[in-house]
Enzyme design. Structure first.
Site, PDB file in Angstrom:
ATOM      1  N   ILE A  14       0.838  -1.202   0.000  1.00 61.44           N
ATOM      2  CA  ILE A  14       0.000   0.000   0.000  1.00 61.44           C
ATOM      3  C   ILE A  14       0.874   1.254   0.000  1.00 61.44           C
ATOM      4  CG2 ILE A  14      -1.715   1.332   1.291  1.00 61.44           C
ATOM      5  CD1 ILE A  14      -2.705  -1.383   2.427  1.00 61.44           C
ATOM      6  N   CYS A  15       1.948   1.225   0.760  1.00 64.18           N
ATOM      7  CA  CYS A  15       2.798   2.406   0.952  1.00 64.18           C
ATOM      8  C   CYS A  15       3.250   3.056  -0.355  1.00 64.18           C
ATOM      9  CB  CYS A  15       4.005   2.072   1.821  1.00 64.18           C
ATOM     10  SG  CYS A  15       3.559   1.459   3.461  1.00 64.18           S
ATOM     11  N   PRO A  16       3.757   2.295  -1.336  1.00 65.89           N
ATOM     12  CA  PRO A  16       4.224   2.981  -2.547  1.00 65.89           C
ATOM     13  C   PRO A  16       3.092   3.644  -3.332  1.00 65.89           C
ATOM     14  CG  PRO A  16       4.335   0.605  -2.860  1.00 65.89           C
ATOM     15  CD  PRO A  16       4.027   0.849  -1.401  1.00 65.89           C
ATOM     16  N   ILE A  19       2.780   7.048  -1.500  1.00 63.37           N
ATOM     17  CA  ILE A  19       3.974   7.868  -1.693  1.00 63.37           C
ATOM     18  C   ILE A  19       4.039   8.365  -3.138  1.00 63.37           C
ATOM     19  CG2 ILE A  19       6.502   7.863  -1.651  1.00 63.37           C
ATOM     20  CD1 ILE A  19       6.196   5.637   0.583  1.00 63.37           C
TER      21      ILE A  19
END
EC number: 1.11.1.26
Length: 184
Positions: free
Chosen positions: A50-52, A55
């Protein structure tokens, strides 16, 4: 957890600011972007799923934040070297236009109160602070749900009007303050 009306605590963290050899790292502190609004967002771990997406979306919207005199600062508890490796190997992060801060001692995430109690990593927290460093907005998601960057921008726009903004208000629409002035 620190909240609306509190001041962003003092910090000094290493950050990845570039992939250019010799210019990769920089120290960033709470005063590095004086006179600007700050959008400080945390993610749990590098090299995850999920993070990328979050970001990369903040990166795609960087110009929108710049147009609003706002500096994006992304933070996780990974080291600056892990951030650098991730940016090097993830196509959506290579040209990231904002600093990725390394809170490896968990000082900033602890001071803000955004560490997951069981996992020990940062929750998906977003703070909007005004140019004086006063927190004006806080949003925190559990680890499994990404945030909405358009909503972060909408919220920043609303705060920058310094007026009363109704539900679902969008930049360019009339505020409640302007409606009340017309009625009076």
């Amino acid at each position: 957890m620190l909240t609306v009306g509190d001041k962003i605590p003092a910090f000094n963290l290493k950050a990845v600011v570039s992939l250019e050899k010799g210019k990769e790292f920089k120290d960033i502190n709470q005063g590095s972007y004086k006179g600007k609004w700050t959008v400080l967002f945390f993610w749990p771990k590098d090299f995850t799923f999920i993070c990328p997406t979050e970001i990369a979306e903040f990166g795609k919207r960087e110009k929108d934040f710049q147009d609003r005199n706002a500096q994006i600062l992304g933070v996780s508890t990974d080291s600056e070297y892990v951030h650098h490796a991730w940016r090097t190997h993830h196509p959506d992060l290579k040209g990231l236009p904002f600093p990725m801060l390394a809170d490896i001692k968990r000082e900033l995430s602890t001071a803000l109160g955004v560490l997951h109690k069981d996992e020990g990593v940062a929750l998906r927290a977003t703070f909007i602070a005004d140019p004086e460093g006063i927190i004006r907005h806080v949003s925190v998601n559990d680890l499994s749900v990404g945030r909405n960057v358009s909503e972060v921008l909408r919220t920043l726009d609303a705060f920058q009007t310094d007026e009363l903004c109704p539900c679902n208000w969008q930049k360019g629409e009339e505020t409640l303050t302007s409606k009340l002035a017309k009625a009076g």
